[in-house]
Scaffold this active site. Sequence first.
Site, PDB file in Angstrom:
ATOM      1  N   GLU A  71       0.804  -1.200   0.120  1.00  0.00           N
ATOM      2  CA  GLU A  71       0.013   0.152   0.085  1.00  0.00           C
ATOM      3  C   GLU A  71       0.881   1.363   0.100  1.00  0.00           C
ATOM      4  O   GLU A  71       1.691   1.267   0.937  1.00  0.00           O
ATOM      5  CB  GLU A  71      -0.893  -0.043   1.266  1.00  0.00           C
ATOM      6  CG  GLU A  71      -2.006   1.160   1.206  1.00  0.00           C
ATOM      7  CD  GLU A  71      -2.722   1.244   2.549  1.00  0.00           C
ATOM      8  OE1 GLU A  71      -2.524   0.277   3.610  1.00  0.00           O
ATOM      9  OE2 GLU A  71      -3.336   2.317   2.585  1.00  0.00           O
ATOM     10  N   ARG A  94       5.310 -12.645   9.581  1.00  0.00           N
ATOM     11  CA  ARG A  94       6.110 -11.367   9.217  1.00  0.00           C
ATOM     12  C   ARG A  94       7.332 -11.441  10.060  1.00  0.00           C
ATOM     13  O   ARG A  94       7.495 -11.872  10.993  1.00  0.00           O
ATOM     14  CB  ARG A  94       5.325 -10.096   9.579  1.00  0.00           C
ATOM     15  CG  ARG A  94       4.830  -9.777  10.882  1.00  0.00           C
ATOM     16  CD  ARG A  94       4.170  -8.450  11.100  1.00  0.00           C
ATOM     17  NE  ARG A  94       3.069  -8.304  10.141  1.00  0.00           N
ATOM     18  CZ  ARG A  94       3.000  -7.088   9.371  1.00  0.00           C
ATOM     19  NH1 ARG A  94       3.954  -6.112   9.441  1.00  0.00           N
ATOM     20  NH2 ARG A  94       1.994  -7.062   8.472  1.00  0.00           N
ATOM     21  N   LYS A 112       4.548   0.957   9.008  1.00  0.00           N
ATOM     22  CA  LYS A 112       4.748   2.273   8.284  1.00  0.00           C
ATOM     23  C   LYS A 112       4.070   3.363   9.008  1.00  0.00           C
ATOM     24  O   LYS A 112       4.371   4.515   8.969  1.00  0.00           O
ATOM     25  CB  LYS A 112       4.050   2.341   6.851  1.00  0.00           C
ATOM     26  CG  LYS A 112       4.897   1.561   6.076  1.00  0.00           C
ATOM     27  CD  LYS A 112       4.233   1.383   4.659  1.00  0.00           C
ATOM     28  CE  LYS A 112       3.655   0.195   4.476  1.00  0.00           C
ATOM     29  NZ  LYS A 112       2.567  -0.135   3.417  1.00  0.00           N
TER      30      LYS A 112
HETATM   31  P1  ATP Z   1       2.948  -1.922   7.794  1.00  0.00           P
HETATM   32  O1  ATP Z   1       2.140  -2.377   8.850  1.00  0.00           O
HETATM   33  O2  ATP Z   1       4.394  -1.716   7.811  1.00  0.00           O
HETATM   34  O3  ATP Z   1       2.255  -0.592   6.849  1.00  0.00           O
HETATM   35  P2  ATP Z   1       1.573  -3.480   5.790  1.00  0.00           P
HETATM   36  O4  ATP Z   1       1.722  -4.987   5.933  1.00  0.00           O
HETATM   37  O5  ATP Z   1       0.360  -2.832   6.219  1.00  0.00           O
HETATM   38  O6  ATP Z   1       2.891  -3.232   6.641  1.00  0.00           O
HETATM   39  P3  ATP Z   1       1.480  -3.466   3.072  1.00  0.00           P
HETATM   40  O7  ATP Z   1       2.298  -2.345   2.221  1.00  0.00           O
HETATM   41  O8  ATP Z   1       0.266  -3.650   2.962  1.00  0.00           O
HETATM   42  O9  ATP Z   1       2.201  -3.064   4.658  1.00  0.00           O
HETATM   43  O10 ATP Z   1       2.637  -4.621   2.835  1.00  0.00           O
HETATM   44  C1  ATP Z   1       2.865  -5.067   1.418  1.00  0.00           C
HETATM   45  C2  ATP Z   1       3.520  -6.510   1.800  1.00  0.00           C
HETATM   46  O11 ATP Z   1       4.504  -6.640   2.411  1.00  0.00           O
HETATM   47  C3  ATP Z   1       2.323  -7.469   2.140  1.00  0.00           C
HETATM   48  O12 ATP Z   1       2.208  -8.637   1.377  1.00  0.00           O
HETATM   49  C4  ATP Z   1       2.893  -7.819   3.677  1.00  0.00           C
HETATM   50  O13 ATP Z   1       2.337  -8.832   4.120  1.00  0.00           O
HETATM   51  C5  ATP Z   1       4.404  -7.760   3.391  1.00  0.00           C
HETATM   52  N1  ATP Z   1       4.922  -7.325   4.845  1.00  0.00           N
HETATM   53  C6  ATP Z   1       4.603  -6.041   5.407  1.00  0.00           C
HETATM   54  N2  ATP Z   1       5.313  -6.139   6.689  1.00  0.00           N
HETATM   55  C7  ATP Z   1       5.969  -7.359   6.547  1.00  0.00           C
HETATM   56  C8  ATP Z   1       7.024  -7.837   7.556  1.00  0.00           C
HETATM   57  N3  ATP Z   1       7.260  -7.238   8.714  1.00  0.00           N
HETATM   58  N4  ATP Z   1       7.663  -9.139   7.155  1.00  0.00           N
HETATM   59  C9  ATP Z   1       7.183  -9.695   5.981  1.00  0.00           C
HETATM   60  N5  ATP Z   1       6.286  -9.179   5.347  1.00  0.00           N
HETATM   61  C10 ATP Z   1       6.062  -8.039   5.392  1.00  0.00           C
HETATM   62 MG    MG Z   2      -0.819  -1.549   6.196  1.00  0.00          MG
END
Ligand code: ATP
Ligand code: MG
Length: 557
Positions: A36, A262, A272
């Site tokens: 995202e 994760r 983020k």
């Molecule tokens: P954040 O909470 O940091 O915003 P998110 O999962 O909401 O993380 P996205 O932009 O939706 O962020 O993530 C893109 C991809 O990265 C998704 O497929 C998510 O599963 C993966 N991802 C995000 N954080 C991690 C992590 N700590 N370890 C492994 N994969 C991750």
């Molecule tokens: Mg997110």
Amino acid sequence: MEIEKEKSLNFIEQIIEKDLEEGKNEKRVHTRFPPEPNGYLHIGHAKSICLNFGLGKQYNGKTNLRFDDTNPTKEEDEYVNSIIEDVKWLGFQWDGEICFTSDYFQQLYDWAVQLIKEGKAYVEEQSAEEISAQRGTPQMPGTFSPFRDRSIEENLDLFDRMRLGEFENGSKVLRAKVDMASPNMQMRDPVLYRILHAHHHRTGNKWCIYPMYDFAHGQSDYLENITHSICTLEFENHRPLYDWFLDQLASGDRPQQIEFARLNLNYTVMSKRKLLELVEGSYVSGWDDPRMPTISGLRRRGYTPESIRNFADRIGVAKRDNVIEVSLLEFILREHLNKITDRVMAVLKPIKLTITNYPEGEFEDIELINNPEDEQSGSRIAPFGRNIYIEQDDFMIDAPKKFFRLSPGREVRLKGAYIIKCEDYKTDENGNVIEIICTYDPATKSGSGINRKVKGVLHWVSAEKSIDAEIRLYDRLFNDEDPMGHKDADFKEFLNNDSLKVLTNCKLEPSLATAKVNDKFQFQRLGYFCVDTDSTENNLVFNRTVSLRDSWAKKRK
Ligand code: ATP
Ligand code: MG
């Protein structure tokens, strides 16, 4: 051999290989990385990038880069651009054009209309609080909304008017009619669409209703012919819902969702949203502050893409949540930097040293090997003369026996040059040492074969010919292993106040005058350093990427 190989497959590879064996998806492997664009990517995303793009490569398949841009209020082009740069820098290339969920807004809308026509979705007019109060608990079924059974015609009319902008934000939502008694709360008539009068970074003002992430994600995978949709564990209980949507809307091959744990790193926060808080509150200088766990921060700090890929590989994929030590990341980084960087001399806290028996105004060339780990790296010249700088810490007046550096009456070798002996020192009116007086033994030049045993070897630079630099020393951004793990405290309370130290007037050997932004070096005895993006011709700035050894291993007992 075959058996050996199979044993080392991780659980996702096992699933993929079984699918290939069974001829699923016409034996295609197609993964995607779906960020995202609401912030810069962090090391957790790097794990996901390496995993998804890695599997694509490994199975001669494809990997898409897709921006999941369903939330117009938090998303920006700046984030899109930074994400593209980060994926490329990590060494990966997506197949075809970059994809955006917003490209599917029309299709998603049409699908929503289809659900309404089939009696599987309805326009809800209660508030978010009322909806949530009626959802029930996992043990107790939810209550039907009073709007659940309105006619298809009325639903079509209202949904169309939602799209046309007749209603205010939050006044209505479209909900799926699934199962208010399901033990899985995700299935209790989830929201599909909401009203949001907001400008979208790509579709502008075309839409004022936006699909929820859950209604968009699985269908986007389906539209892109994704075979293996890899995501993190928190989406495990969303899978039945994604499958339900596709049961209603899809035909033919479907993405299979696979969840993994994760990446969590100690001494780090990795969301983020939290990282944005640090940026907006000016706790750091920006998303690419070298202390940030963002990919752009790590890059600026001096990490190499190889070290991050290697790290992602070595930690593997897990099914259960776990925490990885940040020292493992640093260990793997050192391992790579050790192979690729030239050894150079830099004095961070200089003190003057005068060699009284060396002729005034004369200099000689000292040849120094660039990198003993790399035969191709060659050597370079450093000027040596009567006046040099060494580190303040390398001199002590009353030194204990085990102090293998310089002290009155003792001898040390200057790296690549001569053995010197400390004869005397000068102090200022406060008793601080301001100059060390030495003599050198001309017969002991490195490589001359004459080598009296001395315990210490010190780095040094010529006083006249060295160049000045600013050097930024970083430490962990948090001094708590789990900054998010405190119920009653904000994670920012655990910021390490000493995470940045700026040293000015550092002295570097002259060969570094031509160093360019991002060039990486090992400063002898001090650690790995790289030229920071703030560096200019008149003000050289270096970052310490990582020290030579893990200093935290000691601190933690
Ligand atoms: P954040 O909470 O940091 O915003 P998110 O999962 O909401 O993380 P996205 O932009 O939706 O962020 O993530 C893109 C991809 O990265 C998704 O497929 C998510 O599963 C993966 N991802 C995000 N954080 C991690 C992590 N700590 N370890 C492994 N994969 C991750
Ligand atoms: Mg997110």
